[in-house]
Each structure stands twice: as C-alpha cells, then as structure tokens.
Write a protein that holds these residues in place. Structure first.
Motif, PDB file in Angstrom:
ATOM      1  N   VAL A  20       0.424  -1.327  -0.309  1.00  0.00           N
ATOM      2  CA  VAL A  20       0.211   0.022  -0.164  1.00  0.00           C
ATOM      3  C   VAL A  20       1.055   1.015  -0.080  1.00  0.00           C
ATOM      4  O   VAL A  20       0.947   2.307  -0.873  1.00  0.00           O
ATOM      5  CB  VAL A  20      -1.169  -0.077   1.297  1.00  0.00           C
ATOM      6  N   ARG A  21       1.889   0.992   1.127  1.00  0.00           N
ATOM      7  CA  ARG A  21       2.882   2.053   0.230  1.00  0.00           C
ATOM      8  C   ARG A  21       3.787   2.629  -0.525  1.00  0.00           C
ATOM      9  O   ARG A  21       3.499   4.031  -1.175  1.00  0.00           O
ATOM     10  CB  ARG A  21       4.057   2.047   1.679  1.00  0.00           C
ATOM     11  N   ASP A  22       4.003   1.797  -1.425  1.00  0.00           N
ATOM     12  CA  ASP A  22       5.212   2.036  -2.652  1.00  0.00           C
ATOM     13  C   ASP A  22       3.620   1.939  -3.378  1.00  0.00           C
ATOM     14  O   ASP A  22       4.079   3.231  -4.213  1.00  0.00           O
ATOM     15  CB  ASP A  22       6.009   0.702  -2.447  1.00  0.00           C
ATOM     16  N   ARG A 106       0.323  -3.143  16.226  1.00  0.00           N
ATOM     17  CA  ARG A 106       1.203  -3.997  15.852  1.00  0.00           C
ATOM     18  C   ARG A 106       2.270  -3.353  15.158  1.00  0.00           C
ATOM     19  O   ARG A 106       3.385  -3.894  15.138  1.00  0.00           O
ATOM     20  CB  ARG A 106       0.999  -5.668  16.260  1.00  0.00           C
ATOM     21  N   ARG A 107       1.668  -2.465  13.638  1.00  0.00           N
ATOM     22  CA  ARG A 107       3.031  -2.369  13.273  1.00  0.00           C
ATOM     23  C   ARG A 107       4.032  -1.289  13.338  1.00  0.00           C
ATOM     24  O   ARG A 107       3.760  -0.493  14.332  1.00  0.00           O
ATOM     25  CB  ARG A 107       2.740  -2.082  11.514  1.00  0.00           C
ATOM     26  N   ASP A 108       5.331  -1.266  12.501  1.00  0.00           N
ATOM     27  CA  ASP A 108       6.066  -0.355  12.860  1.00  0.00           C
ATOM     28  C   ASP A 108       6.349   1.319  12.590  1.00  0.00           C
ATOM     29  O   ASP A 108       6.301   2.096  13.558  1.00  0.00           O
ATOM     30  CB  ASP A 108       7.347  -0.578  12.001  1.00  0.00           C
ATOM     31  N   PHE A 109       5.486   1.502  11.847  1.00  0.00           N
ATOM     32  CA  PHE A 109       5.680   2.756  11.072  1.00  0.00           C
ATOM     33  C   PHE A 109       4.226   3.183  11.167  1.00  0.00           C
ATOM     34  O   PHE A 109       3.584   2.335  10.330  1.00  0.00           O
ATOM     35  CB  PHE A 109       6.339   3.471  10.643  1.00  0.00           C
ATOM     36  N   ASP A 153       9.690  -3.489  21.428  1.00  0.00           N
ATOM     37  CA  ASP A 153       9.234  -4.306  21.897  1.00  0.00           C
ATOM     38  C   ASP A 153      10.112  -5.580  20.062  1.00  0.00           C
ATOM     39  O   ASP A 153      10.516  -6.307  20.334  1.00  0.00           O
ATOM     40  CB  ASP A 153       7.728  -4.283  20.643  1.00  0.00           C
ATOM     41  N   ASP A 154      10.299  -4.905  19.256  1.00  0.00           N
ATOM     42  CA  ASP A 154      11.129  -5.651  18.025  1.00  0.00           C
ATOM     43  C   ASP A 154      12.220  -3.707  18.049  1.00  0.00           C
ATOM     44  O   ASP A 154      12.143  -3.002  16.799  1.00  0.00           O
ATOM     45  CB  ASP A 154      10.290  -5.576  16.830  1.00  0.00           C
ATOM     46  N   PRO A 155      13.071  -4.306  18.097  1.00  0.00           N
ATOM     47  CA  PRO A 155      14.672  -3.200  17.519  1.00  0.00           C
ATOM     48  C   PRO A 155      14.438  -3.194  16.922  1.00  0.00           C
ATOM     49  O   PRO A 155      15.386  -2.522  16.064  1.00  0.00           O
ATOM     50  CB  PRO A 155      15.466  -4.133  19.088  1.00  0.00           C
TER      51      PRO A 155
HETATM   52  N1  CTP Z   1       6.323  -5.064   9.763  1.00  0.00           N
HETATM   53  C1  CTP Z   1       6.745  -4.445  11.604  1.00  0.00           C
HETATM   54  N2  CTP Z   1       8.092  -4.834  11.750  1.00  0.00           N
HETATM   55  C2  CTP Z   1       8.595  -5.357  11.601  1.00  0.00           C
HETATM   56  C3  CTP Z   1       8.391  -5.971  10.599  1.00  0.00           C
HETATM   57  C4  CTP Z   1       7.203  -5.806   9.855  1.00  0.00           C
HETATM   58  O1  CTP Z   1       5.681  -3.944  11.625  1.00  0.00           O
HETATM   59  N3  CTP Z   1       9.983  -5.575  12.242  1.00  0.00           N
HETATM   60  C5  CTP Z   1       5.558  -4.860   8.981  1.00  0.00           C
HETATM   61  C6  CTP Z   1       5.478  -3.521   8.752  1.00  0.00           C
HETATM   62  O2  CTP Z   1       3.555  -3.512   8.322  1.00  0.00           O
HETATM   63  C7  CTP Z   1       5.578  -3.824   6.802  1.00  0.00           C
HETATM   64  C8  CTP Z   1       5.487  -5.009   6.218  1.00  0.00           C
HETATM   65  O3  CTP Z   1       5.041  -6.156   8.645  1.00  0.00           O
HETATM   66  O4  CTP Z   1       4.935  -3.010   5.928  1.00  0.00           O
HETATM   67  C9  CTP Z   1       5.618  -6.546   6.438  1.00  0.00           C
HETATM   68  O5  CTP Z   1       8.021  -6.219   5.949  1.00  0.00           O
HETATM   69  P1  CTP Z   1       8.636  -6.183   4.978  1.00  0.00           P
HETATM   70  O6  CTP Z   1       7.678  -7.039   4.215  1.00  0.00           O
HETATM   71  O7  CTP Z   1      10.147  -6.506   5.677  1.00  0.00           O
HETATM   72  O8  CTP Z   1       8.478  -4.435   4.869  1.00  0.00           O
HETATM   73  P2  CTP Z   1       7.802  -3.920   3.451  1.00  0.00           P
HETATM   74  O9  CTP Z   1       7.007  -2.593   4.295  1.00  0.00           O
HETATM   75  O10 CTP Z   1       7.110  -4.993   1.998  1.00  0.00           O
HETATM   76  O11 CTP Z   1       9.112  -3.560   2.421  1.00  0.00           O
HETATM   77  P3  CTP Z   1      10.119  -3.971   2.051  1.00  0.00           P
HETATM   78  O12 CTP Z   1       9.619  -4.794   0.622  1.00  0.00           O
HETATM   79  O13 CTP Z   1      11.284  -3.080   1.309  1.00  0.00           O
HETATM   80  O14 CTP Z   1      11.392  -4.367   3.175  1.00  0.00           O
END
Ligand code: CTP
Length: 377
Positions: A20-22, A106-109, A153-155
């Motif tokens: 979705v972001r991309d 729960r997502r990172d950003f 949570d997830d460094p």
């Molecule tokens: N995610 C997360 N925390 C992490 C890894 C992933 O919250 N440590 C979530 C994010 O919502 C992320 C999704 O899982 O968008 C998919 O992760 P990943 O495929 O690693 O990254 P993408 O965002 O798809 O980007 P890229 O393919 O450029 O790595």
C-alpha cells in the motif's frame, strides 16, 4: 480473486503494509503483497490458490500462523489479524487473534500500517487510523504507538526506521529518533544477519550517507560498526590537522553510489579507510601518517565480516582487495609515477582494475588535498 475468496469464506481481508505504501508513493513494481484476514489467513491462502490459475502451492508457516502463495513473480503473504505482546528478551511476540485495528497498531510505522479493504461493503477504501497518509505527504517516519514501545518490542525496527528514511529520503520524527537513541542498547538482541540485511539496503540506496549519519546520530553505529566510528574526529598537533575520515568516508560512499550499483564496491568504499584509526601517528618531519593502514584495513575487513556473520567468500575477498589497493593509485600519483609502477598496479588489480578506478575516483572527488586531485590527471 482474493476479494471473492474472502467473500466465499465470509472473512474480511485487507491489503496492508509495504504494498500500500509503495503503491501510494508510485514506487516500483511490488515483490510481495501482504494480506491481513480477520480470521484464518491460512484458510484464505488455500482458497485463493484454488481459485487462481497458475499460482503455486500454498506454503504454510504454522509457527507464525502465516501462509504464502506465489503468483508470477509476486509472493502473496496471508496472515490473520493479530494482537501482539512482547517479552523483554526476545523479538518473538505472544500472539492473539485481533481486529484490523489491533493489527495496524502492532505495525512498525504509520506509513506501513495503511490498509486497503478488499471487502464488497467498502472495497478499495483506505483505512488509516494513524494518519499514515499525512506522514507520506510530510515524508515522515513515525510509529503508531509510543515509539519507546514500538522499538523496545522489536529493536530491529530501529534499523528499519533508518533504512526507510534512507530509501525514501524521509525524516525520522524527533520523538522517534530520541526513542532510538534511548533504546539503542536493545539492538543486542537482534541477529547479525538481520542487521546486515538492513545495512545492505542502506548501502544500496541512492544516498547511503543519510543512513550512516542517522546510525551515528542515534548512537547505533557504536554497536554495529565501531571501526567506522573510530575514524571520526580531527586531531591537531603543531598546527597540522588531518581530515575527519568518518565524514570523508560518507562522502566517498555517496560518490560511489552515483557511479556503481555494485553493493560490494559500495562496501569497499565504506571500509576503505578503516585501517586509519589504529595506524594514525604524528611524525615531526612529515606530519600525520597512517602507515600500513591498507594492510591492516584489509585484515579488519575479514574480522568485521566474521563478526557480522557475513559470508567469507569471494565478495569479501573483493572488498579486502579494494581496501588493500585503494590508496595505491593515489599514492602513485604523488611522487613517483613511472610506467613500471603503473603496469604493476594494473597487474595487481587484475580483473578488478575498473572497480579500483571507480573507488579511487570516488575517493579523490571528495573535498580533499591538492595531492589527491593531482592523481586524476
Ligand atoms: N513489519 C513490522 N515490523 C517489522 C517488520 C515488518 O511491523 N519488524 C510490518 C510492516 O507493516 C511492514 C510489513 O510488516 O510493512 C511487511 O514487512 P516487510 O516485508 O519486511 O517490509 P515492507 O514494508 O514490505 O518493505 P520492504 O519490502 O521494502 O522491506
């Protein structure tokens, strides 16, 4: 197909995350698509595979509750919406079933928490509870929750924040950057393989210095690449100064990124001066010297690759060779350039002579001494 499979199973499904972001950033062709199901992701994956001609068998990752179907070159990853909680010593969460909202939290950003509905009632709607759209416009990396929680949570996410900031040329929100600095010690629980994946992505970016200055600013660099940090600073003795080899290195890495996609040549640029910190001496007659830094530097490459658990293969040997030789063309140009010395250099560089020249060109095009500029001629 996903939408009608989900409808048949009466499961709500959403596209989420990087796709979705991309898509909103109009950024390249996707390699993978993440689907979140309010229910069993594995069941949905089987249904989709049965309805999608030419798709692969379903790969099920039971421990993670996820499943993957390959279609053409795209991996479609399915997961049930979840709520996560973490233990302090692991990045493996305790998982419970949850709502879409729990899953977005729960997502990172915020820019990775955007979801698009695949359900008939609101097909195509964007679900954006944390103003990820606003952050895409503001070019901002920000966490959905308190950043101290997200990073603790997830460094690995500290590295991901810096990697996305580099790839997208976005700014990390000040509260987030502060949280990275405050939680940097937690990077210790992350495996070297994961860290190297992120470093490679930073190095493969258009302007890798963005990432390395953020690693420096947040304090993570001292955990990950202390050899590089040791190059920072300028000393002055008897009015003579040497250049700051850390910031010089970052300039060289950006220069080389303009001229080659070769990741290993980019690594060589990053490490080309690492032997300089331990060999630095002040000599009353000639000033600052780094005698033998290239030999020590190439040994340090081996140790660094080993510590980061990078493969000790031909790529590593290539980096070593580049580090070993990178100062030779420059030194040669200073005083005693002779045909035989040049022939010797070309012989020693062997098939890597072109790569060596790209590296040296990147080295001398940084703001540097007159001597180095002379080399170009
Ligand atoms: N995610 C997360 N925390 C992490 C890894 C992933 O919250 N440590 C979530 C994010 O919502 C992320 C999704 O899982 O968008 C998919 O992760 P990943 O495929 O690693 O990254 P993408 O965002 O798809 O980007 P890229 O393919 O450029 O790595």
């Amino acid at each position: 197909t996903i939408s009608s499979a989900a409808k048949e199973l009466s499961i709500d499904a959403y596209v989420i995350g990087g796709y979705v972001r991309d898509y909103l950033l109009k950024r390249g062709t996707p390699k993978d698509i993440d689907i979140v199901a309010i229910g069993s992701g594995i069941e949905l994956a089987h249904k989709v595979a049965s309805k999608l001609p030419g798709s692969s068998e379903v790969s099920v990752f039971k421990n993670f509750g996820t499943a993957m179907v390959k279609y053409k070159d795209i991996e479609i990853e399915f997961v049930g919406a979840r709520k996560e909680s973490y233990h302090r010593d692991s990045r493996k969460p305790v998982v419970e079933n949850g709502s879409l909202d729990d899953d977005q939290k729960r997502r990172d950003f915020t820019i990775n928490a955007l979801a698009i509905s695949l359900n008939p009632k609101d097909y195509g709607n964007l679900l954006d509870p944390f103003d990820g759209i606003g952050d895409l416009k503001r070019e901002l990396i920000r966490t959905p929750l308190d950043p101290n929680i997200t990073y603790s949570d997830d460094p690995l996410r500290m590295m991901r924040a810096i990697r996305f900031a580099t790839q997208l040329n976005f700014t990390i929100h000040p509260d987030s950057l502060k949280a990275i600095a405050d939680n940097k010690d937690r990077i210790k629980i992350i495996s070297n393989e994961r860290i190297v994946d992120e470093l490679n992505k930073i190095l493969a970016s258009k302007k890798p210095s963005i990432g390395f200055s953020l690693l420096h600013k947040s304090g993570l660099l001292s955990y990950i690449l202390p050899e590089l940090l040791a190059l920072e600073g300028i000393e002055e003795i008897e009015g003579q100064r040497h250049k700051d080899n850390f910031w010089h290195t970052l300039e060289v890495v950006d220069n080389i990124a303009e001229n080659t996609e070769n990741l290993w040549l980019r690594w060589a640029a990053l490490l080309h001066d690492i032997g300089k910190a331990p060999t630095k001496k002040f000599d009353k007659k000639i000033g600052w010297t780094f005698h033998g830094h290239e030999f020590l530097g190439s040994k340090m490459v081996y140790k660094l690759f080993k510590r980061l658990r990078m493969p000790l293969n031909d790529k590593m040997k290539f980096v070593q060779k580049m580090v070993l030789m990178s100062s030779r063309p420059i030194v040669l140009s200073e005083d005693f350039v002779t045909d035989s010395a040049v022939r010797r250099l070309i012989f020693d560089a062997g098939e890597n002579v072109e790569a060596l020249m790209i590296l040296c060109e990147a080295d001398i095009t940084t703001k540097n001494s007159k001597k180095q500029r002379k080399y170009r001629n």
